[in-house]
Design a protein around this motif. Structure first.
Motif, PDB file in Angstrom:
ATOM      1  N   UNK A 260       0.808  -1.212   0.000  1.00 21.80           N
ATOM      2  CA  UNK A 260       0.000   0.000   0.000  1.00 21.80           C
ATOM      3  C   UNK A 260       0.844   1.266   0.000  1.00 21.80           C
ATOM      4  N   UNK A 261       1.963   1.268   0.710  1.00 19.13           N
ATOM      5  CA  UNK A 261       2.780   2.476   0.821  1.00 19.13           C
ATOM      6  C   UNK A 261       3.307   2.964  -0.526  1.00 19.13           C
ATOM      7  N   UNK A 459       5.396  11.943   4.616  1.00 15.90           N
ATOM      8  CA  UNK A 459       6.642  11.279   5.018  1.00 15.90           C
ATOM      9  C   UNK A 459       7.187  10.412   3.890  1.00 15.90           C
ATOM     10  N   UNK A 460       6.312   9.732   3.171  1.00 19.84           N
ATOM     11  CA  UNK A 460       6.784   8.906   2.062  1.00 19.84           C
ATOM     12  C   UNK A 460       7.381   9.722   0.936  1.00 19.84           C
ATOM     13  N   UNK A 461       6.759  10.859   0.620  1.00 19.85           N
ATOM     14  CA  UNK A 461       7.306  11.719  -0.429  1.00 19.85           C
ATOM     15  C   UNK A 461       8.646  12.310  -0.010  1.00 19.85           C
ATOM     16  N   UNK A 462       8.774  12.667   1.267  1.00 18.54           N
ATOM     17  CA  UNK A 462      10.063  13.192   1.746  1.00 18.54           C
ATOM     18  C   UNK A 462      11.149  12.124   1.731  1.00 18.54           C
ATOM     19  N   UNK A 463      10.761  10.849   1.840  1.00 19.40           N
ATOM     20  CA  UNK A 463      11.754   9.775   1.847  1.00 19.40           C
ATOM     21  C   UNK A 463      12.307   9.472   0.469  1.00 19.40           C
ATOM     22  N   UNK A 478      10.386   5.774   5.998  1.00 18.48           N
ATOM     23  CA  UNK A 478       9.563   4.712   5.418  1.00 18.48           C
ATOM     24  C   UNK A 478       8.946   3.853   6.519  1.00 18.48           C
ATOM     25  N   UNK A 479       9.710   3.610   7.572  1.00 19.70           N
ATOM     26  CA  UNK A 479       9.178   2.813   8.682  1.00 19.70           C
ATOM     27  C   UNK A 479       8.006   3.525   9.357  1.00 19.70           C
ATOM     28  N   UNK A 480       8.148   4.826   9.587  1.00 20.33           N
ATOM     29  CA  UNK A 480       7.052   5.576  10.208  1.00 20.33           C
ATOM     30  C   UNK A 480       5.848   5.659   9.270  1.00 20.33           C
ATOM     31  N   UNK A 481       6.103   5.949   7.992  1.00 18.51           N
ATOM     32  CA  UNK A 481       4.996   6.010   7.028  1.00 18.51           C
ATOM     33  C   UNK A 481       4.329   4.652   6.874  1.00 18.51           C
TER      34      UNK A 481
END
Length: 626
Positions: A260-261, A459-463, A478-481
């Protein structure tokens, strides 16, 4: 998420001034809605009509627009303008209506002319003949979008067939070389899943006609994989590599967030579990499985907030936010759906730069007109229709529902409920045409998932860029997202297993009409619950009007009876009007029946004698009742 999407769509401040506050009441500017509807209608007609019919339609639109302009200038010459209270001159409302209608016709003529150019390739020419004959061809094509997996129901694992939109460059068939630019759809095996937007590939296969009403000139069933790629744009290639790296970097997550992420951040749904996809479809959360307008609004809103926190000027903040949105579109892939979502998000940028944030409906109409003039084929796209309806619902209904909420409810909580509800009210009748079922817990699932989807996207886009600069920081983000995305997946699975999560619904037009009625009733119920005092006043007002209407009808009937003592008909068959029964003669005051002591049973002439009139209520009867 929904609050940011609501802000990104450009809210329409309609009637937000409190009564009696003295603040000017801002009206909804619907003038651009007429050209938007006209352009949309012409775009749909261009997908079905023959080029000759489109040419006639284009000339008719242009001629009608010219007549309206001439009529407007004849009725309202420039010297005869009406002055306002502020001393400014403005034309009358009729001239404004004529000018708007003329502009709508001219824009519709432009859309019809653009559609006629594409229709000529579907109905006429060597390419149309080759498609109709089903010839085998060797073509050099340019990939126009990301590949889309063609999975059969119940199929799991890597897709075996892919659908890729392309633009033709050269087509060789039967020893004839055609140099034309037409839109095709290539369906092929697994190798076509690696195609990158913008690259030139060689395709071999057989042509076949497309479905009626589509914008493609044909379908190319590839017999082999794509040939050697040439001229791959560096930006698109880098974006594809970043998407692949993000999928690989998310492999340490659990199965649900692992699939999903990447879909919520980069639009890559290849690793999405089929059971999770079915659950999200059952509860109306499919817009979260891929990048949509909400994602673009979140990214745009975060960039605008960062720029404004640095106290940058308005234009500089809008320029930087627009550049960031463009990079995000390149990362996801410049598909038609992503471009639509980005343009809806760009409405907020234009609103910020112009300083007129309350013109959301006008900016939406401008976006629709620009997209349809660029690509008239979007007129038949259900994705485009749902995107426009969702944005329209947020602009028109979202603000009203938020204003209805009581003052003790926080603004963010009201927006979290109002935004998905307003979008669902307008999109529901169209969704049942595609999927005839009713998602009972759709609003509940979206309200629960909305605070979780925002950190996933941000957070995913920033990663993504940190995977190149600081891989350890990207892994932490990525872990937090992934934790938040697992909450979204759990919400979809839980609500889809509740009793009655997906109820069957009528198909076709009956389903659309019944869902439209349900949307209207839902909107009215929300208003009634949020405004109980207004509901009571409305009920009492309707009661008073009904009583007044009954009194008027009674008075009219009595006057008619007095005026016509005998029933109408032939002179020989006229009968005296029937009198009321003794004791039930009409008394004075509000249609009440007064008591009469005239019980002789005689049939006197009409009107009654003075001695036979009913006794007024204020008089008392002597003993004996005479």
């Amino acid at each position: 998420m929904w609050d940011s999407a609501w802000q990104g769509a450009g809210t329409e401040a309609v009637g937000n001034a409190a009564p009696g506050s003295g603040a000017p009441r801002r009206r909804t500017d619907v003038r651009l809605a007429v050209p938007a509807v006209a352009v949309w209608a012409a775009s749909i007609a261009g997908l079905w009509l023959h080029p000759v019919a489109l040419a006639v339609l284009c000339c008719a639109f242009a001629g009608a627009g010219t007549l309206l302009i001439c009529r407007s200038r004849h009725l309202f010459p420039p010297g005869k303008l009406r002055c306002t209270a502020l001393g400014r001159e403005r034309p009358p409302a009729r001239r404004s209506f004529l000018s708007t209608s003329a502009a709508a016709l001219f824009l519709a003529a432009a859309a019809a002319a653009h559609s006629a150019a594409g229709a000529s390739q579907r109905f006429e020419g060597p390419l149309a003949e080759a498609v109709a004959a089903g010839k085998s061809v060797v073509a050099v094509v340019e990939v126009a979008g990301n590949p889309r997996a063609l999975t059969a129901p119940g199929q799991a694992g890597t897709p075996e067939r892919w659908s890729v939109p392309v633009w033709t460059r050269e087509i060789s068939t039967g020893g004839v070389l055609l140099r034309t630019r037409a839109q095709l759809v290539v369906t092929g095996g697994g190798d076509w899943g690696t195609a990158v937007t913008g690259q030139l590939v060689r395709a071999t296969g057989k042509l076949r006609p497309p479905e009626q009403g589509t914008r493609e000139a044909g379908i190319l069933t590839a017999s082999s994989g794509p040939g050697p790629a040439t001229g791959v744009p560096i930006l698109e290639k880098s974006a594809k590599e970043l998407r692949e790296q993000f999928v690989a970097a998310s492999s340490f997550l659990a199965p649900d967030p692992r699939g999903l992420l990447p879909g919520m951040v980069t639009g890559d749904t290849t690793a999405l579990d089929e059971g999770l996809e079915t659950a999200m479809k059952a509860v109306g959360m499919t817009h979260l499985t891929a990048v949509s307008g909400a994602n673009c609004s979140l990214v745009l809103g975060a960039l605008l907030l960062a720029c404004r926190s640095l106290r940058l000027p308005r234009l500089a903040a809008a320029a930087l936010a627009g550049a960031g949105l463009w990079l995000f579109v390149l990362l996801v892939g410049p598909d038609a759906s992503v471009l639509r979502a980005a343009l809806m998000g760009a409405v907020a940028v234009v609103s910020l730069a112009s300083g007129r944030s309350g013109r959301g409906l006008s900016f939406l109409c401008l976006a629709v007109i620009g997209l349809l003039l660029t690509d008239p084929g979007l007129g038949s796209s259900f994705g485009f229709l749902l995107s426009v309806l969702a944005t329209l619902g947020i602009i028109v209904l979202g603000r009203r529902i938020i204003d209805w909420t009581p003052g003790f409810v926080p603004r963010w909580a009201a927006a979290a409920v109002a935004v998905p509800l307003s979008a669902q009210l307008l999109c529901g009748p169209v969704i049942v045409l595609l999927q005839p079922q009713f998602s009972t817990y759709s609003l509940l699932a979206n309200v629960i998932a909305s605070p979780l989807a925002a950190p996933v996207t941000l957070l995913g886009t920033a990663a993504v860029p940190l995977m190149v600069l600081a891989p350890w920081a990207a892994t932490a983000l990525i872990a937090v997202a992934g934790t938040f995305s697992s909450g979204v997946a759990a919400t979809a699975r839980f609500t889809s297993q509740l009793p009655g999560a997906a109820l069957p619904w009528p198909e076709g037009i009956p389903g659309l009409l019944t869902m439209l009625l349900l949307s209207v009733l839902t909107y009215g119920t929300v208003w009634a619950v949020a405004r109980p005092r207004q509901v009571c006043r409305l009920v009492l007002s309707c009661h008073r009007r009904l009583v007044s209407l009954i009194e008027v009808m009674e008075t009219w009937s009595v006057l008619t009876l007095h005026r016509h003592g005998f029933r109408q008909g032939p002179r020989s068959k006229r009968k005296p009007a029937r009198r009321p029964a003794p004791g039930l003669e009409r008394g004075a005051g509000r249609g009440r029946l007064g008591y009469s002591t005239n019980l002789s049973g005689r049939n006197p002439r009409w009107p009654l004698r003075r001695s036979e009139q009913p006794v007024p209520r204020h008089q008392t009867l002597p003993p004996g009742g005479t």
